[in-house]
Design a protein around this motif. Sequence first.
Motif, PDB file in Angstrom:
ATOM      1  N   GLY A  93      17.284  11.625   1.092  1.00  0.00           N
ATOM      2  CA  GLY A  93      18.463  12.352   1.767  1.00  0.00           C
ATOM      3  C   GLY A  93      17.480  11.414   2.805  1.00  0.00           C
ATOM      4  N   THR A  94      16.829  11.613   3.611  1.00  0.00           N
ATOM      5  CA  THR A  94      15.455  11.991   4.243  1.00  0.00           C
ATOM      6  C   THR A  94      15.824   9.564   4.097  1.00  0.00           C
ATOM      7  N   LYS A 142      21.968  13.918  -2.929  1.00  0.00           N
ATOM      8  CA  LYS A 142      21.672  15.306  -3.154  1.00  0.00           C
ATOM      9  C   LYS A 142      23.182  14.559  -4.431  1.00  0.00           C
ATOM     10  N   ASP A 171      26.380  11.020   7.798  1.00  0.00           N
ATOM     11  CA  ASP A 171      25.566  11.236   7.150  1.00  0.00           C
ATOM     12  C   ASP A 171      26.263  12.112   5.891  1.00  0.00           C
TER      13      ASP A 171
HETATM   14  C1  PLP Z   1      23.402  16.333   5.786  1.00  0.00           C
HETATM   15  C2  PLP Z   1      21.509  15.876   6.031  1.00  0.00           C
HETATM   16  N1  PLP Z   1      21.528  15.260   5.650  1.00  0.00           N
HETATM   17  C3  PLP Z   1      20.215  14.429   4.949  1.00  0.00           C
HETATM   18  C4  PLP Z   1      19.026  15.706   4.556  1.00  0.00           C
HETATM   19  C5  PLP Z   1      18.184  14.999   3.668  1.00  0.00           C
HETATM   20  O1  PLP Z   1      17.980  14.702   1.810  1.00  0.00           O
HETATM   21  P1  PLP Z   1      16.576  15.340   1.632  1.00  0.00           P
HETATM   22  O2  PLP Z   1      15.974  16.862   0.984  1.00  0.00           O
HETATM   23  O3  PLP Z   1      16.729  14.602   0.107  1.00  0.00           O
HETATM   24  O4  PLP Z   1      15.624  14.399   2.189  1.00  0.00           O
HETATM   25  C6  PLP Z   1      19.827  16.443   3.937  1.00  0.00           C
HETATM   26  C7  PLP Z   1      19.562  18.173   3.348  1.00  0.00           C
HETATM   27  O5  PLP Z   1      19.451  18.667   3.164  1.00  0.00           O
HETATM   28  C8  PLP Z   1      20.509  16.855   4.768  1.00  0.00           C
HETATM   29  O6  PLP Z   1      21.753  17.883   4.502  1.00  0.00           O
END
Ligand code: PLP
Length: 453
Positions: free
Chosen positions: A120-121, A281, A252
């Motif tokens: 996600g990041t 996710k 997001d």
């Molecule tokens: C809304 C949201 N954006 C981004 C992320 C980051 O995702 P990742 O942990 O796969 O990098 C998360 C992680 O919980 C999230 O809940």
Amino acid sequence: MPTPSPSPALTSKEISDWVRKLNYGTWKFQKSWSPLHVVDAEGCYFIDGQGKRYLDFSAQLMCVNLGHKNQAVIESIAAQARALPYIAPGYATEVRVDLSRLLLEVLPKGLEKFFFATSGTEANEAAFKIARMYTGKTKIIARYRSYHGSTTGSIAATGDPRRWAMEPAWKGNGVIFSPEVNCYDCPIKHTYPGCGIACADYLEHMIVNESDVAAVLVETVVGTNGVLVPPPEYFPRLRQICDRHGVLLITDEVMSGWGRTGKWFAIDHWNVVPDILVTAKGITSAYVPLGLCATTSKIAAYFEDHLFAHGHTYEAHPMTLAPAIATIHEMQRLKLVERAHELGGYLGEKLQALTKRHPSIGDVRGIGLFWAVELVKNRKKKQPFATYRDKIEGKPLLVDQVAGAMMKEGVCIQSWVSHFVIAPPLIITKSEIDTGVAALDRGLALADQQVET
Ligand SMILES: Cc1ncc(COP(=O)(O)O)c(C=O)c1O
């Protein structure tokens, strides 16, 4: 089939101790980490080294939407490993076409070009760079109650205190924060609907008074920070504001996507199309790491004659794409989006019913199979049991105590500052919901004892 164990000679305690000694535990003081040894997982349950089963009431990190060990997804991974485990992102593959065409079916209409990341990041990092390159502007307006990831750009855009460790010297530049939409505990002390959605108006005020705004970034439904569901007017208003000022809207949906809210994507509840949608996710039910940054073709067209200055070795990695196809097919076959909508009503009613019995509950809110139960010392004053600062300073939290009591009963729930996030696998049954809510019901006795009288 017997569960394979890589270290059969080690006891559960030894495995936990080795992990703790040799690995970092994320987002915690290391001395407080004692990781549970897990050996197996199936459906809505996972199983520890002692053979004890736990109902996974928050789908791990709100991500195992299909439940554990879905066979079709597992098979897709094995088949892709046999067919073509890796090829560089510059090549075309059938698996890439198949997933991209499926995405056109399930994403909000108008999102037509895709960049694949592995988290996600990273998907958010791609979104920020794309927005900045496309607009030629720098600033991103995010909101305080938010989490967008741990890498430099995403943590800078994160409103919650996970950002604080990077402040101010190491924080990426160019992010400013606006008030979140929170109709239970409004940061600007308004009350819906009399407020006229003042939080959106203030965001417009920020755009007008800041120059150089590239994008507004929002979690469509805020996740970890308390399942904040915007009122009906919010997103149409935000869309108009962004259009009025030539600012991109980035939603997001890392947590809120993939059926979680009872629609494929949460933004579908508001019939709004963002310029960029970010997700991860549930896209593979978390079986393999995949993130997605989806843009409109208008944005895509810009890069025909401008350098698309972004990429990864693992972009469009075939092993991550095949399970996403299988996940979408499984969601369609099992009608999980519809199921999340239907069962969401049931879960919501059961959680709402707890408010009558537990003075420690300040608010219950949610949508689909995505709920928060917020605990308060004092219902009238809406005073939480802990602050964000308490969490960051590693103080013992009441919500963790309640979650610990539930764990003893075999129910795993995510706790955060002064609330729980309940987001089970979308395959959960009514009787499993009953089990989870009953454990919460019993656990809340601990919180009720600490309510101010
Ligand atoms: C809304 C949201 N954006 C981004 C992320 C980051 O995702 P990742 O942990 O796969 O990098 C998360 C992680 O919980 C999230 O809940």
